[in-house]
Write an enzyme that holds these catalytic residues in place. Structure first.
Site, mmCIF file in Angstrom:
data_model
loop_
_atom_site.group_PDB
_atom_site.id
_atom_site.type_symbol
_atom_site.label_atom_id
_atom_site.label_comp_id
_atom_site.label_asym_id
_atom_site.label_seq_id
_atom_site.Cartn_x
_atom_site.Cartn_y
_atom_site.Cartn_z
ATOM 1 N N ARG A 102 0.915 -1.254 -0.027
ATOM 2 C CA ARG A 102 -0.034 0.146 0.092
ATOM 3 C C ARG A 102 0.816 1.353 -0.032
ATOM 4 O O ARG A 102 1.860 1.467 0.707
ATOM 5 C CB ARG A 102 -0.952 0.184 1.302
ATOM 6 C CG ARG A 102 -1.841 -0.896 1.378
ATOM 7 C CD ARG A 102 -3.045 -0.628 2.241
ATOM 8 N NE ARG A 102 -2.680 0.029 3.375
ATOM 9 C CZ ARG A 102 -3.553 0.396 4.546
ATOM 10 N NH1 ARG A 102 -4.756 0.421 4.087
ATOM 11 N NH2 ARG A 102 -3.122 1.036 5.418
ATOM 12 N N THR A 106 -1.975 7.385 -0.206
ATOM 13 C CA THR A 106 -3.147 6.997 -0.830
ATOM 14 C C THR A 106 -3.919 5.504 -0.435
ATOM 15 O O THR A 106 -5.109 5.264 -0.669
ATOM 16 C CB THR A 106 -3.155 6.871 -2.333
ATOM 17 O OG1 THR A 106 -2.347 5.657 -2.643
ATOM 18 C CG2 THR A 106 -2.373 8.171 -2.910
ATOM 19 N N ASP A 198 0.600 -2.248 12.381
ATOM 20 C CA ASP A 198 1.035 -2.879 10.988
ATOM 21 C C ASP A 198 1.538 -4.301 11.212
ATOM 22 O O ASP A 198 2.555 -4.551 11.692
ATOM 23 C CB ASP A 198 2.192 -1.904 10.611
ATOM 24 C CG ASP A 198 2.477 -2.119 9.135
ATOM 25 O OD1 ASP A 198 2.651 -3.280 8.795
ATOM 26 O OD2 ASP A 198 2.517 -1.368 8.328
ATOM 27 N N ASP A 201 5.060 -5.129 9.796
ATOM 28 C CA ASP A 201 6.081 -4.828 10.698
ATOM 29 C C ASP A 201 6.243 -5.459 11.865
ATOM 30 O O ASP A 201 7.375 -5.804 12.387
ATOM 31 C CB ASP A 201 5.763 -3.081 10.821
ATOM 32 C CG ASP A 201 6.263 -2.359 9.946
ATOM 33 O OD1 ASP A 201 6.735 -2.800 8.865
ATOM 34 O OD2 ASP A 201 6.039 -1.130 9.748
#
Ligand code: PRP
Ligand code: URA
Length: 207
Positions: A102, A106, A198, A201
């Protein structure tokens, strides 16, 4: 169809482990494995079986084996955390890979890698991605899978946002979605709330 692992103590426990910001990398991976296996079991409930005569040590019976071919497709990176757990349940499945990332501004995902087995003669493709946020990564992947001949796709995702579920259902009403949790909403950066941050991560120790 959307199926959520509701009111299951194991699912609620491991979801809380994933959500807790104090969870270290090894417990995060362990929780991912358990939740993936619970979801893959659910998503496999309706697989077609074929009758097969087998002999127990005591007598002959009509057994049942899973019919035809299955494929797991993890969406890189985070979906990789689900792959081995899924293969532990269905070790004969083939594996396809799709790499999507991603854009941070945006939230639109771009594809940087794809390698698929033949999908046209497959009973079911299980698309693996722990996070279904806007649904953009999943819907892009499903378009690609269908272009390559996939006829029966199920989405397996650990945490899903209502926005992503709606998006996916509008674009691909034929795709069943299995998730451990339907969370509240997306934030302004299209992260899931309450979510777990995330996933990639936390799974790989990057940030
Ligand atoms: C995350 C996640 C999904 C995607 C979900 O991946 O693993 O693939 O975002 O968001 P969406 O539903 O809005 O498309 P990310 O792009 O952060 O890449 P990574 O897995 O490599 O960390
Ligand atoms: N991807 C993640 O890893 N987490 C989110 O909350 C949304 C997308």
């Amino acid at each position: 169809m959307i199926a959520e692992l509701k009111n299951h103590s194991i699912a609620l426990h491991y979801l809380s482990v994933l959500r807790d910001e104090r969870t270290d990398i090894s417990d995060f991976r362990k929780a991912t494995i358990v939740l993936t296996q619970a979801l893959v079991l659910e998503a496999s409930r309706q697989l077609e079986l074929s009758a097969e005569s087998i002999k127990t040590p005591l007598e002959k019976i009509e057994g049942q084996k899973i019919k035809g071919k299955l494929v797991f497709v993890p969406i890189l990176r985070a979906g990789l955390g689900m792959l081995d757990a899924a293969l532990d349940i269905l070790p004969n499945a083939a594996v396809g890979y799709i790499g999507l990332e991603r854009d941070e501004q945006t939230a639109i995902a771009h594809c940087y890698y794809s390698k698929m087995p033949n999908l046209s003669d497959v009973q079911k493709v299980f698309l693996l991605d722990p996070m279904l946020a806007t649904g953009g990564s999943a819907s892009q992947s499903i378009v690609k899978l269908k272009e390559l001949g996939a006829k029966n796709v199920s989405m397996v995702s650990i945490v899903a946002a209502p926005e992503g579920l709606q998006h996916l259902q509008e674009l691909h009403p034929d795709v069943d979605i299995f998730t451990a949790s339907i969370d509240r909403e997306l934030d302004v950066n299209r992260y899931i709330l309450p979510g777990l941050g995330d996933f990639g991560d936390r799974l790989f120790g990057t940030n």
